[in-house]
Design a protein around this motif. Structure first.
Motif, PDB file in Angstrom:
ATOM      1  N   TYR A   1      48.102 -21.271  -4.166  1.00 40.28           N
ATOM      2  CA  TYR A   1      46.773 -21.180  -3.550  1.00 40.28           C
ATOM      3  C   TYR A   1      45.953 -22.440  -3.841  1.00 40.28           C
TER       4      TYR A   1
ATOM      5  N   GLN B   1      51.843 -17.787  -7.469  1.00 40.33           N
ATOM      6  CA  GLN B   1      51.067 -17.642  -6.230  1.00 40.33           C
ATOM      7  C   GLN B   1      49.677 -18.269  -6.368  1.00 40.33           C
ATOM      8  N   GLU B   2      49.097 -18.196  -7.561  1.00 35.64           N
ATOM      9  CA  GLU B   2      47.804 -18.825  -7.787  1.00 35.64           C
ATOM     10  C   GLU B   2      47.913 -20.352  -7.735  1.00 35.64           C
TER      11      GLU B   2
ATOM     12  N   ALA C   1      42.445 -11.334   2.339  1.00 29.02           N
ATOM     13  CA  ALA C   1      43.231 -11.017   1.135  1.00 29.02           C
ATOM     14  C   ALA C   1      43.404 -12.247   0.265  1.00 29.02           C
ATOM     15  N   HIS C   2      43.716 -13.387   0.882  1.00 30.30           N
ATOM     16  CA  HIS C   2      43.876 -14.621   0.112  1.00 30.30           C
ATOM     17  C   HIS C   2      42.586 -14.975  -0.607  1.00 30.30           C
ATOM     18  N   SER C   3      41.461 -14.846   0.094  1.00 30.64           N
ATOM     19  CA  SER C   3      40.181 -15.231  -0.493  1.00 30.64           C
ATOM     20  C   SER C   3      39.806 -14.344  -1.668  1.00 30.64           C
ATOM     21  N   LEU C   4      40.131 -13.061  -1.579  1.00 33.11           N
ATOM     22  CA  LEU C   4      39.740 -12.113  -2.620  1.00 33.11           C
ATOM     23  C   LEU C   4      40.488 -12.347  -3.919  1.00 33.11           C
ATOM     24  N   ASP C   5      41.817 -12.515  -3.824  1.00 37.34           N
ATOM     25  CA  ASP C   5      42.575 -12.642  -5.080  1.00 37.34           C
ATOM     26  C   ASP C   5      43.009 -14.076  -5.379  1.00 37.34           C
ATOM     27  N   ARG C   6      42.699 -15.039  -4.475  1.00 36.99           N
ATOM     28  CA  ARG C   6      43.019 -16.451  -4.667  1.00 36.99           C
ATOM     29  C   ARG C   6      44.494 -16.655  -4.992  1.00 36.99           C
ATOM     30  N   ARG C   7      45.319 -15.973  -4.185  1.00 35.96           N
ATOM     31  CA  ARG C   7      46.772 -16.133  -4.332  1.00 35.96           C
ATOM     32  C   ARG C   7      47.387 -16.322  -2.953  1.00 35.96           C
TER      33      ARG C   7
ATOM     34  N   ALA D   1      52.703 -13.792  -9.935  1.00 33.01           N
ATOM     35  CA  ALA D   1      51.289 -13.881  -9.539  1.00 33.01           C
ATOM     36  C   ALA D   1      50.703 -15.240  -9.924  1.00 33.01           C
TER      37      ALA D   1
ATOM     38  N   GLN E   1      42.519 -19.364   5.328  1.00 37.34           N
ATOM     39  CA  GLN E   1      42.494 -18.248   4.380  1.00 37.34           C
ATOM     40  C   GLN E   1      42.274 -16.925   5.104  1.00 37.34           C
TER      41      GLN E   1
END
Length: 295
Positions: free
Chosen positions: A58, A54-55, A72-78, A51, A69
């Motif tokens: 990002y 992945q961050e 999903a990408h925007s929410l968890d920034r991954r 994780a 984005q």
């Protein structure tokens, strides 16, 4: 006296060998694969480290380079996709930073071995290039796809690249990889903006016929945008992203055609590196370190 059945002995020997191999693999995955100064390279060991990688992706691909984005990408920034679960994640950690290991990750590379890709239905880059055809022509080789390479801005140095390659060499030695391959990118979605660099690759860096791989027809864009005599070699090479220049230095070659990736905002070319054809200078330099850490 009881005599062991041959079938049972065969089963026990094979099972024992499998257990030994699995234990050796566990040790390999738990240890450092390279080290330069305060930088260490190894594989991710748990979901928290994946994780964190992945961050980092990002931050580079979305925050810095402007990839599109999803919600999903925007929410968890991954930066995450379905391939992450079947890949190994090579990490560069700055061991001088405080806190747990996942907070020290400053660079990452995603590694997808052929056996994992086959089980999952294919490689990531097959959406852009005819990799399956290349693999079919070389059934005795074991392919490794390299992808999602990124390093945080403040760590973009020769030392970071070298420690990453220490890790890659240890990995290919451990898993007996015969061919490394994968996409590498120019920023932006207009091939003509990179006409000199792409044309240099087309004229001077193409794969041999045995290792040729082509962009899929529906996405094929020509790299041959300038005549060879019009290319200034020095400026063409200077215009290339560091990752592509690094690949070329070790002897990698380039497939036929480039592909526009609208989601990531890039023009992608395909890299092919048969391990036996990599420059002996780099085999000696990185291979020695790789063998030491893979032993």
């Amino acid at each position: 006296m009881q005599t062991a059945l041959p079938e049972r002995d065969t089963f026990l020997n094979a099972n024992g060998a499998a257990i030994i191999a699995r234990l050796a693999d566990d040790v390999f995955r738990s240890e450092a694969l390279g080290r330069i100064g305060n930088l260490e390279v190894r594989l991710a060991r748990d979901p928290a480290e994946i994780a964190a990688a992945q961050e980092v992706r990002y931050r580079v691909f979305y925050d810095e380079l402007g990839a599109k984005q999803s919600v999903a990408h925007s929410l968890d920034r991954r930066d995450a996709d379905r391939f992450d679960a079947i890949c190994d994640h090579l990490l560069v950690l700055d061991m001088s930073l405080p806190g747990p290991a996942h907070s020290r990750i400053v660079g990452t590379y995603r590694l997808l071995r052929q056996e994992s890709a086959v089980a999952a239905g294919g490689f990531y880059s097959e959406d852009e290039f005819e990799l399956k055809k290349l693999i079919t022509r070389h059934p005795g080789q074991r392919f490794l796809e390299l992808g999602r390479s990124c390093v945080l801005p403040e760590y973009r140095s020769k030392r970071t690249i070298e420690v990453l390659w220490q890790g890659i060499w240890a990995y290919i030695n451990h898993y007996d990889v015969g061919v490394m391959a994968g996409c590498a990118s120019f920023h932006g979605t207009v091939p003509a903006a990179h006409s000199e660099a792409l044309s240099y690759l087309a004229h001077h860096c193409r794969t041999s016929s045995a290792w040729d791989v082509r962009a899929i027809p529906s996405r094929y864009c020509s790299m041959d945008l300038m005549p060879a005599e019009a290319i200034n070699v020095k400026s063409a090479i200077a215009a290339m992203p560091p990752l592509i220049k690094g690949y070329l230095r070790i002897g990698a070659r380039i497939g036929d055609g480039c592909v526009i990736d609208e989601d990531f905002g890039t023009v992608d070319v395909f890299i092919v590196m048969p391990v036996k054809e990599i420059s002996a200078r780099y085999v000696n330099y990185y291979g020695g370190e790789g063998q030491r850490f893979a032993a």
